[in-house]
Design an enzyme around this catalytic site. Sequence first.
Site, PDB file in Angstrom:
ATOM      1  N   GLU A 151       0.841  -1.205   0.000  1.00 38.65           N
ATOM      2  CA  GLU A 151       0.000   0.000   0.000  1.00 38.65           C
ATOM      3  C   GLU A 151       0.875   1.254   0.000  1.00 38.65           C
ATOM      4  O   GLU A 151       0.584   2.228  -0.716  1.00 38.65           O
ATOM      5  CB  GLU A 151      -0.931  -0.005   1.216  1.00 38.65           C
ATOM      6  CG  GLU A 151      -1.874   1.196   1.203  1.00 38.65           C
ATOM      7  CD  GLU A 151      -2.706   1.308   2.469  1.00 38.65           C
ATOM      8  OE1 GLU A 151      -3.066   0.284   3.060  1.00 38.65           O
ATOM      9  OE2 GLU A 151      -2.988   2.451   2.856  1.00 38.65           O
TER      10      GLU A 151
ATOM     11  N   ASN B 284      -2.653  -5.054   9.433  1.00 38.56           N
ATOM     12  CA  ASN B 284      -3.705  -4.774  10.424  1.00 38.56           C
ATOM     13  C   ASN B 284      -3.830  -5.892  11.448  1.00 38.56           C
ATOM     14  O   ASN B 284      -4.161  -5.639  12.602  1.00 38.56           O
ATOM     15  CB  ASN B 284      -5.036  -4.472   9.716  1.00 38.56           C
ATOM     16  CG  ASN B 284      -5.740  -5.713   9.232  1.00 38.56           C
ATOM     17  OD1 ASN B 284      -6.517  -6.309   9.956  1.00 38.56           O
ATOM     18  ND2 ASN B 284      -5.450  -6.144   8.004  1.00 38.56           N
TER      19      ASN B 284
ATOM     20  N   SER C  76       0.168  -9.484   7.304  1.00 36.23           N
ATOM     21  CA  SER C  76      -1.034  -8.642   7.357  1.00 36.23           C
ATOM     22  C   SER C  76      -0.825  -7.540   8.398  1.00 36.23           C
ATOM     23  O   SER C  76      -0.865  -7.790   9.611  1.00 36.23           O
ATOM     24  CB  SER C  76      -2.246  -9.508   7.723  1.00 36.23           C
ATOM     25  OG  SER C  76      -3.335  -8.679   8.059  1.00 36.23           O
TER      26      SER C  76
HETATM   27  O1  10D Z   1      -1.296  -5.788   5.414  1.00 36.56           O
HETATM   28  P1  10D Z   1      -2.640  -5.133   5.424  1.00 36.56           P
HETATM   29  O2  10D Z   1      -3.290  -5.100   6.741  1.00 36.56           O
HETATM   30  O3  10D Z   1      -2.578  -3.784   4.768  1.00 36.56           O
HETATM   31  O4  10D Z   1      -3.559  -5.983   4.418  1.00 36.56           O
HETATM   32  P2  10D Z   1      -4.560  -7.169   4.595  1.00 36.56           P
HETATM   33  O5  10D Z   1      -4.715  -7.752   3.229  1.00 36.56           O
HETATM   34  O6  10D Z   1      -4.227  -8.077   5.689  1.00 36.56           O
HETATM   35  O7  10D Z   1      -5.949  -6.494   5.011  1.00 36.56           O
HETATM   36  C1  10D Z   1      -6.691  -5.708   4.134  1.00 36.56           C
HETATM   37  C2  10D Z   1      -6.138  -4.352   4.032  1.00 36.56           C
HETATM   38  C3  10D Z   1      -5.845  -3.725   2.882  1.00 36.56           C
HETATM   39  C4  10D Z   1      -6.162  -4.255   1.565  1.00 36.56           C
HETATM   40  C5  10D Z   1      -5.174  -2.428   2.934  1.00 36.56           C
HETATM   41  F1  10D Z   1      -6.083  -1.487   2.780  1.00 36.56           F
END
Ligand code: 10D
Length: 334
Positions: A143, A241, A239
């Site tokens: 991102e 988050n 991930s």
């Molecule tokens: O690593 P992350 O938390 O950014 O991505 P994850 O695919 O785990 O969760 C969805 C979040 C997105 C696509 C970023 F906005």
Amino acid sequence: MTSDPSSVAAAPTSENSKQVVVAAPRGYCAGVDRAVITVEKALDAYGPPVYVRKQIVHNKHVVENLAARGAIFVEELSEVPEGETVVFSAHGVSPAVRHEATDRQLKTIDATCPLVTKVHHEAKRFARDDLEILLIGHAGHEEVEGTAGEAPDNITLVQSPDEVAAVEVKDPSKVAWLSQTTLSVDETMATVNALREKFPQLMDPPSDDICYATQNRQSAVKQIAAHSDLVIVVGSANSSNSVRLVEVALDAGAKASYRVDNASEIDEAWLDGADRIGITSGASVPDDLVQGVLEFLYERGYPMATEETLTEENLVFALPPELRKDIRKSAIND
Ligand code: 10D
Ligand code: SF4
């Protein structure tokens, strides 16, 4: 037992002082739901293979399931044969990647979460206004690469409050901040406060960059963490988050917290003395993986879980318009 150990509220009894509390909201957000359905519908509409640049979302089970259905995950567009269809992941891409796709005559479907796209727009607007942008986020995250690529000459990455002291800008009266969508709310505010102390004229983004789903999952885990001996977070190692939820749970008072991809990764030693267990999951995590954790605990003498709901989420994003058009076309031709 029932097939859904979270569905029955069982208060701890005197014989069983153990309890399991599941946080809500948890799991899939609107952007992940849309991105996963996008790949599924693209496979239906075009037939396999459908190429996906990077992991569609950062969850290894989601990626394995889609790969089994014919999705081919690639790191770079150079791995996609000319003329084929490629889906951009939910984390977004830089303009350079879009140009490369055009040059290679690839058909593209953009599964970038609209809330990530919003941050791209903010970056472009601040850059047009000739502001220097301090982007709070983690180096190497897709991102961040996508957002920084919108205005590479204007953007400086700031990864934590500790990095603020070393940040230099050309004109402290023309500086703004933005952030990755999946950071710790509290740590990001600490970084912003440190930046504002250094650059009092720092401009804010027009609205929160850390998205509703990240904020809700962090607030929900905070609610249960203080009363938990152990918080188990379901989510993959890459991930952002999900990893943040472990940190937030510990900061909020959980005695211990661990991230697992699924129940098989739970170390039974974590359960020693853990009477009160909290469970949550990241925004890219299918809920059957959480159910697997609840079953694992139930089989080891824990009662069925109660759910603690902070707020309801109802947001749904429409599928990418280019895919909707092709789905309509294939329905007409059937
Ligand atoms: O690593 P992350 O938390 O950014 O991505 P994850 O695919 O785990 O969760 C969805 C979040 C997105 C696509 C970023 F906005
Ligand atoms: Fe979109 Fe937020 Fe989900 Fe990321 S975590 S996909 S920004 S809704």
